[in-house]
Scaffold this motif. Structure first.
Motif, PDB file in Angstrom:
ATOM      1  N   THR A 174      13.376 -41.930 -41.625  1.00  0.00           N
ATOM      2  CA  THR A 174      12.204 -41.241 -41.068  1.00  0.00           C
ATOM      3  C   THR A 174      12.660 -40.205 -40.036  1.00  0.00           C
ATOM      4  O   THR A 174      13.286 -40.562 -39.045  1.00  0.00           O
ATOM      5  N   GLU A 227      11.798 -44.811 -45.299  1.00  0.00           N
ATOM      6  CA  GLU A 227      10.557 -44.145 -44.892  1.00  0.00           C
ATOM      7  C   GLU A 227       9.351 -44.821 -45.522  1.00  0.00           C
ATOM      8  O   GLU A 227       9.479 -45.474 -46.550  1.00  0.00           O
ATOM      9  N   ARG A 239       7.271 -42.994 -34.985  1.00  0.00           N
ATOM     10  CA  ARG A 239       8.467 -42.559 -35.708  1.00  0.00           C
ATOM     11  C   ARG A 239       9.727 -43.111 -35.038  1.00  0.00           C
ATOM     12  O   ARG A 239      10.681 -43.489 -35.708  1.00  0.00           O
TER      13      ARG A 239
END
Lengths: 465, 282
Positions: free
Chosen positions: A276, B43, A262
Motif C-alpha cells: 500500500t 493492498e 495507510r
C-alpha cells in the motif's frame, strides 16, 4: 515523607533526533526505580478525588498502594478488573485532563504520574509467562459486538467476564478499530493491541473480521438467524470531515483517516515490501490541532517530510491534543502555525502545490465557549506544500443506521440512547463510544463499553427472572 | 480466508474465480463489489461481483492482472485461499423500469455487466449489451451475456469479431435509429476513457447514463475518503454512495487525475514483486 515533595518523575523518551525517523515507540517506560519512587509520591488521600476523573473508575489509591509495596500482581489485578485496556490507556489517555488533573499534588509539584504507572504495571503484566488456557462461557446467552474499537473491546471483555458468549464483528481485516488504523505505532505499538486482544480471546471472546454488520449481515439477522440476545454497537466515528474548500480533491490531499490508515493498518512505511503506497512530499501541512493531527504530522516527519506543519485557525490555548503529544511534536521539529485558516488548496496538473491561508485573530467566545477566530482582511498568503492532510474531525458512520429500521440518530449522526446512556431506540440494541458521543477519547469509549455491558447483563437477568 | 472453488482463464491476463463466500453471496446485489487482500502486507483492492449464488454460497469475481495484487491473485488456483474478502460493498444502482436498457462494457467491464443484465432479465426488461475489446481474443463472457440479454452487440477495434470500431460508435448508430434501436437508459462499465466517451455520446442525445466508477479505495466503508469523486459539484464517496453515479454529472477530469495518483508506486510494487519472485526461483 520527603519523597512526596518532589516533581513528577519524567517519562524516559527516545531522543527526538533518533525517534523522528522511525515508527518505534517514543516513550521508553519507567524502570523499577522510577515506578517505586513515583508511587511513593502518592499522598494516600482519604478521599481520592483522582478516581472521579477516571471514566472507568480505576481504584487509583489501592493501585498506588500495591505498586508502592511492589506487589505488581495485585496492582495488575486491580487495573485489569477496572479497565481491560490498561496497557493501551496507560499510553493514550489524556491523564492531564482526567485523573491527574484532580491529584492534590498537581498544583505544587505536578501530579502523581498515574498514567505512566498504569503503563509500567501493564508492561510488567505483558512480560509475564502466560498459558494458552481459554475460559469457556458459562451462560447460554450470546451477545454480538459491532466494531472492535475501544468501546467494543471493553464491552466484550466485561460480558465475557460475566460468562456470556461474545462475538465481536469487525469490518476491516484486523481488530482494534481506531486503535489499529488511527493511532500510530510510535504511540501505541500494534503488539500491545495484539496482546490486549489475545487476553480477550483467552477470556472466551470470539473475533470475526471482514464482516460489516449492515452490509454482510443485517441487524435483524443477528437476532433472528444467529440468535443473539443483545447487540452492542461500537462503530465509532470513522467518517472523515472535509473543509469544503476548493482543491480538496487534488492528488496529495488526504483525510487524516486515510493518511493514518495507510500507515498504521496497511503499513505503508514499509512500501514496497508492504504494497500500500502513500505519497509524502518534502512539505506537509496538517490542518487541525487534535491528537489525530499530531499523529499525522509526526507520521509525515517519519516518512521523510522536511517541513511538517500544523495549521490551526485558533491559538495554542484552544488546541485539543494531549499535552505530551504536542510537546513531543515540537521536540521532533514540527512547525506550528496558529491563528491560520486554510481557504484553498492550490494545485498544478492535478497535484497539490500550495495551501492558501488567511491569518486569524481571536474575538468573543463562540458557542463552544472558545474565542471565535476571525479572519484578518488582506492577510492571505500561501504555504508551498506537497501534501495537505485534513484532520478537522470525524462523524459517526451512517452505514449501519441506513440498513437498520428504527435505529434513531441525532441530526449530526450520533446514535440516540436512553436515559441510562446505553440502549438505542431498538430494543436489546445498545451503543457506546464515538458512535454515540461523536469523536472523543479511548477512555470515554471504554467507560461507555463497560456501562453498556453492565446494562446488558442487568436487562438480560431481569427479563430471565 | 475464502477458498477458490473454480478458476477459468478468460484471456491471458483475465481470470474468473468462483469462491466460497456464503455470507457475501447471500447478501449481494448486482452492481455491488467486494474488497480483497491476497497476502499479509498486501493492498486492499475492490473487485466487482460478477455473479452470486445464494443457494451454493458461491461468488464469482473476474480479475484482470494489472498490478501487484491482481497478479498475485492470478497465481492462485483451485483450492487456494484468498486471505481476506469483505462485502458486499456499495449500493446497487437504480435502473428505471421500461424502455430499452443498454449496457455498455469495455474490457473486463463486461464481467460487471453480467450480474446487472441477469437481474434486468429477471425483471423482464428489454435489454441490449454492447461489449468491446481491442481484438476478438480479449473479449470476455460473450456467451454468458448473450444468455441474459435480448441483443448482444460485439465490437472490436480491428474487426476480428462483430462490429469494427468502438462501443461508442455502435451506440451512436443505435441512437441514430439502427437496430436494436434507441437506448432509453445506458449503463456504462469499463475503463475511464470508455466511460467518458459513452457519457459524451449519450449526453449529446440526452440519454440518461449511469457509470460505475472504481477509484482507489482502502477500507470501502466510507472511512478514508480516498475514493472521493465530485458528482454534480458535490463530493461523494464511491464506496458508500456509489459505485454508480449519473455519468452526466461526474467530474471525469478529476476522477482520471485521481486514478493516476500512484502510477509510479504501482510500478515500484510490481518491480519489487518481480525481483522477489526471481530470488525465489534462484
Amino acid at each position: 515523607m520527603p519523597v512526596k515533595r518532589v516533581d513528577k518523575t519524567p517519562m524516559p523518551v527516545r531522543e527526538p533526533g533518533q525517534r523522528a525517523h522511525d515508527f518505534e515507540e517514543v516513550n521508553a517506560g519507567y524502570c523499577f526505580a522510577h515506578a517505586m519512587f513515583e508511587a511513593e509520591r502518592c499522598l494516600r488521600c482519604q478521599d481520592p478525588v483522582c478516581v472521579d476523573g477516571c471514566p472507568v473508575r480505576v481504584p487509583i489509591a489501592e493501585f498506588m498502594h500495591a505498586v508502592a509495596a511492589n506487589d505488581l500482581p495485585k496492582a495488575a489485578e486491580i487495573l485489569r478488573h477496572a479497565n481491560p485496556l490498561a496497557a493501551i490507556c496507560g499510553r493514550v489517555c489524556p491523564q492531564e485532563s482526567q485523573c491527574e488533573m484532580n491529584c492534590h499534588m498537581t498544583k505544587r509539584f505536578g501530579p502523581v504520574a498515574i498514567g505512566h504507572l498504569e503503563r509500567y504495571v501493564s508492561d510488567w503484566e505483558m512480560a509475564q509467562p502466560e498459558t494458552d488456557e481459554v475460559k469457556e462461557p458459562w451462560r447460554e446467552e450470546k451477545i454480538a459486538i459491532i466494531g472492535s474499537g475501544p468501546s467494543g473491546l471493553v464491552c466484550a471483555g466485561e460480558l465475557a467476564r460475566l460468562g456470556y458468549h461474545v462475538t465481536v464483528y469487525e469490518a476491516l481485516h484486523a481488530p482494534g478499530g481506531v486503535l489499529r488504523y488511527g493511532i500510530p505505532e510510535f504511540r501505541l505499538p500494534n503488539k500491545i493491541l495484539d496482546w490486549e486482544i489475545k487476553q480477550l480471546e483467552r477470556m472466551g471472546v470470539e473475533f470475526v473480521n471482514n464482516v460489516i454488520i449492515g452490509k454482510t449481515v443485517t441487524m435483524d439477522q443477528l437476532f433472528k438467524e444467529y440468535g443473539f440476545a443483545a447487540v452492542f454497537i461500537g462503530t465509532g466515528a470513522g467518517l472523515p470531515k472535509f473543509m469544503g474548500i476548493p482543491g480538496e480533491s487534488l492528488n496529495g490531499v488526504y483525510s487524516a483517516n486515510e493518511f493514518l490508515t495507510r500507515i498504521n493498518l496497511m503499513q505503508a512505511f514499509e512500501f514496497p515490501r508492504s504494497e500500500t503506497p502513500l505519497k509524502v512530499g518534502k512539505r506537509v501541512a496538517v490542518i487541525g490541532s487534535g491528537n489525530t493531527a499530531m499523529d499525522a504530522v509526526r507520521s509525515a516527519l517519519r516518512l521523510g517530510a522536511e517541513h511538517a506543519m500544523v495549521v490551526y485557525r485558533r491559538s495554542e490555548k484552544e488546541m485539543t491534543a494531549r499535552i505530551e503529544e504536542y510537546e513531543h511534536a515540537i521536540e521532533e521539529g514540527v512547525e506550528m502555525h496558529w491563528l491560520t485558516n486554510p481557504v484553498e488548496v492550490l494545485g498544478e496538473d492535478g497535484w497539490v502545490t500550495g495551501l492558501k491561508c488567511v491569518k486569524m485573530e481571536l474575538g468573543e467566545p463562540d458557542e463552544s465557549g472558545r474565542a471565535r477566530p476571525i479572519p484578518i482582511e488582506g492577510s492571505e498568503f500561501v504555504f508551498p506544500v506537497d501534501n495537505v492532510v485534513l484532520s478537522i474531525g470525524t462523524r459517526p458512520n451512517p452505514l449501519l443506521v441506513k440498513s437498520t429500521p428504527g435505529l434513531k440518530t441525532h441530526s449530526w449522526g450520533g446514535l440516540l440512547v436512553d436515559e441510562r446512556q446505553v440502549e438505542t431506540s431498538v430494543k436489546r440494541v445498545y451503543a457506546g463510544g464515538d458512535a454515540v458521543t461523536g469523536a472523543a477519547t479511548v477512555i470515554l469509549a471504554a467507560g461507555a463499553g463497560k456501562r453498556a455491558a453492565e446494562a446488558i447483563h442487568h436487562d438480560i437477568q431481569t427479563e430471565a427472572a | 480466508m475464502v477458498q477458490i472453488i473454480e478458476k477459468r482463464q478468460l484471456t491471458p491476463i483475465t481470470s474468473l474465480y468462483r469462491v466460497d463466500a456464503p455470507l457475501i453471496a447471500k447478501a449481494a446485489r448486482a452492481g455491488q463489489f467486494v474488497i480483497v487482500r491476497v497476502r499479509e502486507g498486501g493492498e486492499r483492492i475492490p473487485l466487482t461481483i460478477t455473479e452470486y449464488d445464494r443457494e451454493t454460497g458461491l461468488l464469482t469475481i473476474v480479475v484482470q492482472e494489472v498490478g501487484a495484487t491482481t497478479r498475485r491473485l492470478g497465481e492462485l488456483g483451485v483450492g487456494d485461499h484468498i486471505l481476506d474478502m469483505v462485502g458486499p460493498l456499495g449500493e446497487a444502482p437504480e435502473i428505471p423500469s421500461g424502455g430499452h436498457i443498454v449496457g455498455v462494457g469495455g474490457g473486463f467491464g463486461s464481467a460487471a455487466l453480467l450480474c446487472l443484465m441477469k437481474e434486468l432479465r429477471e425483471r423482464g426488461e428489454k435489454t441490449t449489451v454492447i461489449i468491446g475489446a481491442r481484438e476478438k481474443s480479449l473479449l470476455i463472457l460473450a456467451d454468458e451475456l448473450a444468455e441474459v440479454t435480448d441483443n448482444l452487440e460485439i465490437c472490436t477495434d480491428d474487426g476480428s469479431a462483430g462490429f469494427k470500431g468502438f462501443v461508442t460508435e455502435r451506440l451512436q448508430q443505435m441512437i441514430d435509429g439502427s437496430p436494436p434501436g434507441y437506448p432509453d437508459f445506458v449503463i456504462s462499465i469499463g475503463p475511464m476513457p470508455m466511460m467518458r466517451a459513452v457519457e459524451k455520446t449519450t449526453a449529446a442525445a440526452r440519454v440518461p447514463c449511469t457509470a460505475s466508477l472504481d477509484p482507489l479505495m482502502v477500507d470501502g466503508t466510507g472511512m478514508c475518503g480516498g475514493c472521493r469523486v465530485t458528482v454534480g459539484g458535490e463530493v461523494k464517496f464511491a464506496c458508500v454512495d456509489g459505485p454508480f453515479f449519473d455519468a452526466h454529472t461526474v467530474d471525469f477530469d478529476e476522477a482520471v487525475a485521481r486514478s493516476k495518483m500512484y502510477v509510479k508506486e504501482e510500478q515500484k510494487a510490481a518491480d519489487c514483486q518481480r525481483s522477489a519472485h526471481e530470488e525465489e526461483a534462484a
